[in-house]
Design a protein around this motif. Structure first.
Motif, PDB file in Angstrom:
ATOM      1  N   GLN A  81       0.808  -1.218   0.000  1.00 33.35           N
ATOM      2  CA  GLN A  81       0.000   0.000   0.000  1.00 33.35           C
ATOM      3  C   GLN A  81       0.841   1.268   0.000  1.00 33.35           C
ATOM      4  OE1 GLN A  81      -2.591   0.050   3.374  1.00 33.35           O
ATOM      5  NE2 GLN A  81      -0.925  -0.162   4.855  1.00 33.35           N
ATOM      6  N   ASN A  82       1.902   1.320   0.786  1.00 35.71           N
ATOM      7  CA  ASN A  82       2.728   2.525   0.830  1.00 35.71           C
ATOM      8  C   ASN A  82       3.441   2.766  -0.494  1.00 35.71           C
ATOM      9  OD1 ASN A  82       1.979   3.049   3.465  1.00 35.71           O
ATOM     10  ND2 ASN A  82       3.739   1.990   4.329  1.00 35.71           N
ATOM     11  N   MET A  83       3.918   1.704  -1.113  1.00 32.86           N
ATOM     12  CA  MET A  83       4.607   1.840  -2.392  1.00 32.86           C
ATOM     13  C   MET A  83       3.653   2.364  -3.468  1.00 32.86           C
ATOM     14  SD  MET A  83       6.338  -1.077  -4.822  1.00 32.86           S
ATOM     15  CE  MET A  83       4.749  -1.669  -5.389  1.00 32.86           C
ATOM     16  N   VAL A  84       2.484   1.741  -3.600  1.00 35.29           N
ATOM     17  CA  VAL A  84       1.526   2.120  -4.638  1.00 35.29           C
ATOM     18  C   VAL A  84       1.005   3.530  -4.389  1.00 35.29           C
ATOM     19  CG1 VAL A  84      -0.762   1.600  -5.607  1.00 35.29           C
ATOM     20  CG2 VAL A  84       0.877  -0.244  -5.209  1.00 35.29           C
ATOM     21  N   TYR A  85       0.590   3.815  -3.164  1.00 30.70           N
ATOM     22  CA  TYR A  85       0.030   5.138  -2.869  1.00 30.70           C
ATOM     23  C   TYR A  85       1.101   6.225  -2.997  1.00 30.70           C
ATOM     24  CZ  TYR A  85      -2.624   8.865  -0.740  1.00 30.70           C
ATOM     25  OH  TYR A  85      -3.284  10.049  -0.531  1.00 30.70           O
ATOM     26  N   GLY A  86       2.286   5.960  -2.481  1.00 27.16           N
ATOM     27  CA  GLY A  86       3.358   6.953  -2.547  1.00 27.16           C
ATOM     28  C   GLY A  86       3.749   7.275  -3.978  1.00 27.16           C
ATOM     29  N   LEU A  87       3.872   6.263  -4.813  1.00 29.72           N
ATOM     30  CA  LEU A  87       4.219   6.488  -6.215  1.00 29.72           C
ATOM     31  C   LEU A  87       3.095   7.239  -6.928  1.00 29.72           C
ATOM     32  CD1 LEU A  87       6.144   6.136  -8.573  1.00 29.72           C
ATOM     33  CD2 LEU A  87       5.203   3.842  -8.913  1.00 29.72           C
ATOM     34  N   ALA A  88       1.853   6.870  -6.645  1.00 28.60           N
ATOM     35  CA  ALA A  88       0.710   7.566  -7.251  1.00 28.60           C
ATOM     36  C   ALA A  88       0.681   9.033  -6.817  1.00 28.60           C
ATOM     37  CB  ALA A  88      -0.598   6.866  -6.867  1.00 28.60           C
ATOM     38  N   VAL A 137      -6.014   6.116  -8.064  1.00 29.51           N
ATOM     39  CA  VAL A 137      -5.018   5.231  -8.669  1.00 29.51           C
ATOM     40  C   VAL A 137      -4.822   3.995  -7.791  1.00 29.51           C
ATOM     41  CG1 VAL A 137      -2.564   5.001  -9.261  1.00 29.51           C
ATOM     42  CG2 VAL A 137      -3.834   7.048  -9.958  1.00 29.51           C
ATOM     43  N   PHE A 138      -4.707   4.196  -6.488  1.00 30.16           N
ATOM     44  CA  PHE A 138      -4.535   3.095  -5.539  1.00 30.16           C
ATOM     45  C   PHE A 138      -5.644   2.058  -5.722  1.00 30.16           C
ATOM     46  CE2 PHE A 138      -5.382   1.111  -1.440  1.00 30.16           C
ATOM     47  CZ  PHE A 138      -4.129   0.722  -1.020  1.00 30.16           C
ATOM     48  N   GLN A 139      -6.883   2.524  -5.750  1.00 31.03           N
ATOM     49  CA  GLN A 139      -8.009   1.608  -5.908  1.00 31.03           C
ATOM     50  C   GLN A 139      -7.965   0.888  -7.255  1.00 31.03           C
ATOM     51  OE1 GLN A 139     -11.495   3.979  -5.264  1.00 31.03           O
ATOM     52  NE2 GLN A 139     -11.097   4.204  -3.075  1.00 31.03           N
ATOM     53  N   GLU A 140      -7.668   1.634  -8.300  1.00 33.85           N
ATOM     54  CA  GLU A 140      -7.636   1.036  -9.640  1.00 33.85           C
ATOM     55  C   GLU A 140      -6.547  -0.022  -9.775  1.00 33.85           C
ATOM     56  OE1 GLU A 140      -9.746   1.262 -12.175  1.00 33.85           O
ATOM     57  OE2 GLU A 140     -11.001   2.553 -10.941  1.00 33.85           O
ATOM     58  N   LEU A 162       4.275  -1.676  -9.742  1.00 36.53           N
ATOM     59  CA  LEU A 162       4.917  -0.403 -10.096  1.00 36.53           C
ATOM     60  C   LEU A 162       4.479   0.057 -11.485  1.00 36.53           C
ATOM     61  CD1 LEU A 162       8.582  -0.937  -8.833  1.00 36.53           C
ATOM     62  CD2 LEU A 162       6.955   0.783  -8.007  1.00 36.53           C
ATOM     63  N   ARG A 163       4.554  -0.836 -12.443  1.00 33.48           N
ATOM     64  CA  ARG A 163       4.200  -0.493 -13.826  1.00 33.48           C
ATOM     65  C   ARG A 163       2.728  -0.104 -13.926  1.00 33.48           C
ATOM     66  NH1 ARG A 163       7.038   1.617 -16.809  1.00 33.48           N
ATOM     67  NH2 ARG A 163       5.418   2.633 -17.858  1.00 33.48           N
ATOM     68  N   THR A 164       1.866  -0.862 -13.268  1.00 35.76           N
ATOM     69  CA  THR A 164       0.433  -0.580 -13.307  1.00 35.76           C
ATOM     70  C   THR A 164       0.125   0.741 -12.611  1.00 35.76           C
ATOM     71  OG1 THR A 164      -0.014  -2.954 -13.333  1.00 35.76           O
ATOM     72  CG2 THR A 164      -1.863  -1.521 -12.769  1.00 35.76           C
ATOM     73  N   THR A 165       0.811   1.031 -11.518  1.00 35.12           N
ATOM     74  CA  THR A 165       0.624   2.304 -10.826  1.00 35.12           C
ATOM     75  C   THR A 165       1.026   3.464 -11.730  1.00 35.12           C
ATOM     76  OG1 THR A 165       1.026   1.262  -8.675  1.00 35.12           O
ATOM     77  CG2 THR A 165       1.248   3.655  -8.775  1.00 35.12           C
TER      78      THR A 165
END
Length: 167
Positions: A20-27, A40-43, A66-69
């Protein structure tokens, strides 16, 4: 984590807790908006659930996330709706992401950088990814990543020049 699809069972909680932190932080680093980062996180996790993908190794799952985010973030920031709207200036009212004011100053400086520098810096320092993985995630050469890290650090230095930090 197993290599079976995660359609059922409690593995979803483990997976979301882990990434969660990786996806949300990158988004957040890519979009610059908490609301867009939430979308973005939800998607991203919804796409993972719908795909039923299996991964041989955890590194493959991380690379896919990462790529999907990045792809979802690009979709959000380049949407016609977003380009036709005028954002409300609520930035000052938004709670800061860090407890220490110094960390918030660095985050704000990072957010003000062009995306070409912001994303590699975020992935390198916040996600602690090596340059070769950053290159793979961003679709650029490792030498380009190192150059962008160097130039991004220099821009951060300039932006933060004269800012005093405790410690």
């Amino acid at each position: 984590m197993s290599t079976e699809p995660l359609r059922t069972g409690g593995d979803w909680n483990v997976l979301i807790d882990r990434y969660q932190n990786m996806v949300y932080g990158l988004a957040l680093a890519r979009t610059g908006s908490r609301e867009d980062a939430d979308d973005v996180f939800q998607e991203v996790f919804l796409a993972l659930f719908r795909s039923g993908k299996t991964f041989r190794e955890e590194e493959h799952r991380k690379a896919w996330l990462l790529r999907t985010t990045l792809n979802q973030s690009r979709r959000v920031t380049s949407s016609t709706w977003r380009n036709r709207t005028v954002p409300l200036e609520e930035r000052e009212a938004v709670a800061r992401p860090f407890r220490m004011s110094e960390e918030n100053r660095v985050w704000e400086a990072l957010q003000s950088l062009p995306e070409d520098y912001r994303l590699p810096l975020y992935l390198f320092y916040f996600e602690e990814l090596p340059t070769d993985q950053i290159a793979k995630a961003l679709g650029i050469r490792p030498g380009t990543v190192r150059m962008r890290l160097s130039r991004g650090r220099e821009q951060l230095r300039t932006l933060l020049k004269g800012v005093e930090f405790n410690g």
